[in-house]
Enzyme design. Structure first.
Site, short mmCIF file in Angstrom:
data_model
loop_
_atom_site.label_atom_id
_atom_site.label_comp_id
_atom_site.label_asym_id
_atom_site.label_seq_id
_atom_site.Cartn_x
_atom_site.Cartn_y
_atom_site.Cartn_z
CB SER A 6 -58.10 117.93 -23.94
OG SER A 6 -58.67 118.72 -24.95
CD GLU A 54 -56.24 119.37 -20.47
OE1 GLU A 54 -55.50 119.47 -21.47
OE2 GLU A 54 -57.31 119.98 -20.36
NE ARG A 61 -56.29 123.58 -20.86
CZ ARG A 61 -56.20 124.86 -21.24
NH1 ARG A 61 -55.80 125.80 -20.41
NH2 ARG A 61 -56.57 125.21 -22.45
C1 LIG Z 1 -66.75 117.97 -23.33
C2 LIG Z 1 -65.63 118.60 -22.54
C3 LIG Z 1 -64.98 119.71 -23.03
C4 LIG Z 1 -63.92 120.31 -22.32
N1 LIG Z 1 -63.31 121.41 -22.84
C5 LIG Z 1 -62.33 122.03 -22.12
C6 LIG Z 1 -61.69 123.20 -22.62
O1 LIG Z 1 -61.99 123.69 -23.70
N2 LIG Z 1 -60.73 123.78 -21.86
C7 LIG Z 1 -60.36 123.28 -20.65
O2 LIG Z 1 -59.49 123.86 -20.00
N3 LIG Z 1 -60.95 122.16 -20.16
C8 LIG Z 1 -61.92 121.53 -20.85
N4 LIG Z 1 -62.51 120.40 -20.35
C9 LIG Z 1 -62.03 119.84 -19.08
C10 LIG Z 1 -62.73 120.37 -17.83
O3 LIG Z 1 -64.01 120.89 -18.13
C11 LIG Z 1 -61.89 121.43 -17.12
O4 LIG Z 1 -60.63 120.92 -16.73
C12 LIG Z 1 -62.59 121.95 -15.86
O5 LIG Z 1 -61.88 123.06 -15.37
C13 LIG Z 1 -62.73 120.92 -14.75
O6 LIG Z 1 -63.61 121.44 -13.78
P1 LIG Z 1 -64.48 120.46 -12.89
O7 LIG Z 1 -65.29 121.29 -11.95
O8 LIG Z 1 -65.25 119.51 -13.72
O9 LIG Z 1 -63.35 119.72 -12.08
P2 LIG Z 1 -63.16 118.15 -11.83
O10 LIG Z 1 -63.05 117.45 -13.13
O11 LIG Z 1 -64.17 117.67 -10.87
O12 LIG Z 1 -61.72 118.17 -11.14
C14 LIG Z 1 -60.57 118.55 -11.87
C15 LIG Z 1 -59.47 118.94 -10.90
O13 LIG Z 1 -59.85 120.12 -10.22
C16 LIG Z 1 -59.78 119.92 -8.82
N5 LIG Z 1 -60.85 120.71 -8.18
C17 LIG Z 1 -62.16 120.75 -8.51
N6 LIG Z 1 -62.80 121.61 -7.69
C18 LIG Z 1 -61.88 122.12 -6.85
C19 LIG Z 1 -61.92 123.04 -5.76
N7 LIG Z 1 -63.06 123.63 -5.36
N8 LIG Z 1 -60.76 123.32 -5.13
C20 LIG Z 1 -59.59 122.75 -5.49
N9 LIG Z 1 -59.49 121.86 -6.50
C21 LIG Z 1 -60.62 121.55 -7.16
C22 LIG Z 1 -59.97 118.41 -8.62
O14 LIG Z 1 -59.40 117.98 -7.41
C23 LIG Z 1 -59.22 117.88 -9.84
O15 LIG Z 1 -57.84 117.84 -9.57
C24 LIG Z 1 -63.55 119.78 -21.06
C25 LIG Z 1 -64.23 118.67 -20.55
C26 LIG Z 1 -65.26 118.08 -21.29
C27 LIG Z 1 -65.97 116.88 -20.68
#
Ligand SMILES: Cc1cc2nc3c(=O)[nH]c(=O)nc-3n(C[C@H](O)[C@H](O)[C@H](O)COP(=O)(O)OP(=O)(O)OC[C@H]3O[C@@H](n4cnc5c(N)ncnc54)[C@H](O)[C@@H]3O)c2cc1C
Length: 310
Positions: A229, A299, A180
């Site tokens: 998580s 996380e 992660r």
């Molecule tokens: C119901 C649910 C289930 C989930 N299940 C999982 C799972 O099974 N596995 C898992 O790994 N995660 C899971 N997650 C967490 C999440 O979906 C992941 O971490 C996902 O990768 C976050 O992406 P996001 O676009 O929503 O990023 P955000 O939440 O908007 O941001 C997360 C981080 O990424 C950075 N970021 C976003 N976009 C960029 C970019 N273009 N360039 C640089 N940095 C960037 C942000 O600055 C921040 O630090 C879950 C979340 C939920 C709500």
């Protein structure tokens, strides 16, 4: 009502050719899964990669820059985010192209769409993305993974723009993936990535994606306002088991609660503040430490400031 000083005039004066959209004091709560948090001092959606690069090159270096994706791994604190928050839109950063066994994607693409595009091209290896509700940009930063697969398993290379406005590219090794986490420089805003698929059978891949969806529906509160998580699994333990054993399942603070269904998920039951959610997470960490001696690490990314501007 929280309000930051309006920076937009200053930004436009420094970068008169900007084509993207700038909004002052824009609420971010609708842009995160938790549905909490204060405003962005400035919210910028660049028109394309070039627009993003010239924006960053012209922006006063003292102005902090934050990037958000689909907000599925975020707590935006109640005091909002000073400086500029960047969110890439689907128009300029939302394409997916297949070239043989390579899948090229913009970083605003939802992981679920990436999985679907690979399956439609009979490319295996990306089905795990089906269950992750973030964007490709978030997956690169978080090394998102599930069901035995992780971003690191399929990434070929990523590209992005740094705080100075320079285009950077990163090989798989340069992404420095760990659990992660990516150690690519924090200031880089990813704009695109290429992934390696392997030839497979479309129906089998789609069946696997359905299994992924069903497993999630059964085990996770995916229809709640949550951030997925909350804590990373510590070496030698599972976060949810430690939280359960410490008696935190269902624990409440203000409008926030530890999910009864999956106790490594925090949920906004309605009316929670970011402080309720973060405070509950800290309470869970404390109880786990007291109970088992394990130190849980967040996380979920917590961004912005706690207090509202004067
Ligand atoms: C119901 C649910 C289930 C989930 N299940 C999982 C799972 O099974 N596995 C898992 O790994 N995660 C899971 N997650 C967490 C999440 O979906 C992941 O971490 C996902 O990768 C976050 O992406 P996001 O676009 O929503 O990023 P955000 O939440 O908007 O941001 C997360 C981080 O990424 C950075 N970021 C976003 N976009 C960029 C970019 N273009 N360039 C640089 N940095 C960037 C942000 O600055 C921040 O630090 C879950 C979340 C939920 C709500």
């Amino acid at each position: 009502m929280t309000a930051f000083p309006d920076l937009i005039e200053k930004i436009r004066a420094a970068a008169p050719g900007l084509r993207g959209r700038l909004l002052a004091n824009q609420s971010l709560s609708d842009l995160t899964w938790f549905r909490v948090g204060g405003p962005a001092q400035v919210l910028f959606s660049p028109a394309d990669e070039e627009d993003l690069a010239s924006f960053l090159a012209a922006l006063d270096p003292s102005v902090p820059v934050t990037v958000i994706g689909l907000g599925s791994n975020l707590i935006v604190r109640d005091g909002g985010i000073p400086g500029v928050t960047i969110r890439l839109g689907g128009k300029a950063f939302g394409s997916v192209e297949i070239d043989g066994e390579t899948i090229r994607s913009g970083t605003a693409v939802p992981d679920m769409r990436l999985a679907k595009a690979a399956a439609e091209a009979s490319l295996d290896g990306l089905a795990f993305f089906r269950g992750i509700p973030g964007s490709v940009g978030g997956a690169l930063r978080m090394n998102a993974g599930a069901h035995g697969g992780e971003t690191t398993d399929v990434l070929i290379e990523a590209r992005g723009i740094d705080r100075k406005g320079e285009l950077r590219s990163f090989t798989h090794a340069e992404m420095g993936f760990r659990y992660r986490h990516s150690s690519a420089p924090d200031d880089v805003i990813f704009t695109g990535a290429s992934f390696q698929g392997r030839p497979g059978d479309r129906e089998e891949i789609e069946a696997e994606m359905e299994r992924v969806t069903a497993a999630r529906e059964a085990a996770q509160p995916i229809r709640e306002r949550t951030g997925g998580s909350t804590f990373k699994n510590p070496e030698g333990g599972k976060a949810w088991q430690l939280i359960d054993a410490a008696g935190c399942r269902g624990l409440v603070r203000g409008g926030a609660q530890v999910s009864e269904m999956h106790c490594n998920f925090l949920i906004n039951r309605g009316g929670a503040t970011a402080a309720d959610i973060e405070g509950l997470g800290e309470e869970v960490r404390r109880r786990v430490r007291d109970h088992s001696g394990f130190e849980l690490h967040w996380e979920i990314k917590r961004i912005g400031r706690e207090t509202t501007p004067a």
